[in-house]
Design an enzyme around this catalytic site. Sequence first.
Site, PDB file in Angstrom:
ATOM      1  N   HIS A   1       0.819  -1.215   0.000  1.00  0.00           N
ATOM      2  CA  HIS A   1       0.000   0.000   0.000  1.00  0.00           C
ATOM      3  C   HIS A   1       0.856   1.270   0.000  1.00  0.00           C
ATOM      4  O   HIS A   1       0.359   2.356   0.285  1.00  0.00           O
ATOM      5  CB  HIS A   1      -0.905   0.018   1.232  1.00  0.00           C
ATOM      6  CG  HIS A   1      -1.835  -1.142   1.327  1.00  0.00           C
ATOM      7  ND1 HIS A   1      -2.830  -1.369   0.415  1.00  0.00           N
ATOM      8  CD2 HIS A   1      -1.899  -2.156   2.227  1.00  0.00           C
ATOM      9  CE1 HIS A   1      -3.491  -2.467   0.755  1.00  0.00           C
ATOM     10  NE2 HIS A   1      -2.942  -2.965   1.847  1.00  0.00           N
TER      11      HIS A   1
ATOM     12  N   HIS B   1      -7.996  -3.706  -0.227  1.00  0.00           N
ATOM     13  CA  HIS B   1      -7.482  -4.999  -0.664  1.00  0.00           C
ATOM     14  C   HIS B   1      -8.304  -5.564  -1.815  1.00  0.00           C
ATOM     15  O   HIS B   1      -8.181  -6.748  -2.145  1.00  0.00           O
ATOM     16  CB  HIS B   1      -7.495  -6.003   0.491  1.00  0.00           C
ATOM     17  CG  HIS B   1      -6.762  -5.528   1.702  1.00  0.00           C
ATOM     18  ND1 HIS B   1      -7.379  -5.209   2.882  1.00  0.00           N
ATOM     19  CD2 HIS B   1      -5.440  -5.284   1.893  1.00  0.00           C
ATOM     20  CE1 HIS B   1      -6.485  -4.806   3.760  1.00  0.00           C
ATOM     21  NE2 HIS B   1      -5.298  -4.823   3.182  1.00  0.00           N
TER      22      HIS B   1
END
Length: 330
Positions: free
Chosen positions: A56, A220
Amino acid sequence: MKKIMDNKKTLVQDMLEGYVKAFSGRVRLLGNHILLRAKEKDLSKTAVIIGNGSGHEPAMIDLVGEGLFDANVCGKIFAAPSPMEMMDALKELSKNGHEEILILVSSHAGDILNAKMTLMLAKAEGIKADMVVLWDDISSAPKGMEQERRGTAGLFFAYKVVCSAAEDGMKMHDLIVLAEKTRDNTRTLSVAIKSGTHPETGLPTFELPEDEIEVGMGVHGEAGTGRMKLPTAKDLTEYMMEQILADKPFISGDKVGVLVNNAGSMTRMELMIIYRHVVRIMEEKGIEIVRNWVGTYVTTQEMAGFSIAVCKMDDEILKYYDYKVDSPLF
């Protein structure tokens, strides 16, 4: 999607080793998975840490440093670090002399479970630690069930504010209160336009037709609230802001911070067009934007998409939002 790498099994370690070489004056590496501040803050102050899945970036590696996190425990791609990995960070900080350690937890099942287990292990080791769970994604649970919501890009408000307050000397109990206040003042909604690719498997994180977007997509690739045909920037921003403003609700006279986050491969051109509409909508509603972040903060690899987050500011939140820190992001 093509990606440049050496070994899929050592992706995270390779990234962290490169990161420490790039920012050696700000961070150091413990083992092969924990980023720590190179220069520790006053040991009388509460240490603040986070554990999160990798993939991320720039979250959360760019948030370790003066005025920010004392440690980032980096899990595997999109996977929370284990309790034993979290304990490695707690033991290091405790050994160095920190008396209190606060764990900020993004609301995902694995992160919460592992953080709770970490606190059990810490208690057995005589380490004083606590945790606070943060959420912001209005698409993941209805109003009135906020505790079921996921953590997404809007948590950057709580991360920044709480870490800076700890640097300023605030103790753990008051940090938890501040974290909860900032969390409860924040609302976020995301959209996905095109999938990112899992760097280990080479597979897309989700499938989406070329002419559609998904509203409420998680960091996700979790499913959102539904799909729609690709609208104009104006129509999409108005649709998102209507839901965000109604959820808290934000009202005329409020002072707010706004985050427009690039989920991976959105262009700066697109982000600024979106932010232009956010400003117009806020002006029409009589809501004053007193601070803003527009850029890349939390990604899902090269996913095309973005989030809009709004945080109601008071004097305390604004004070620590503005607190000087050492990070490439701020």
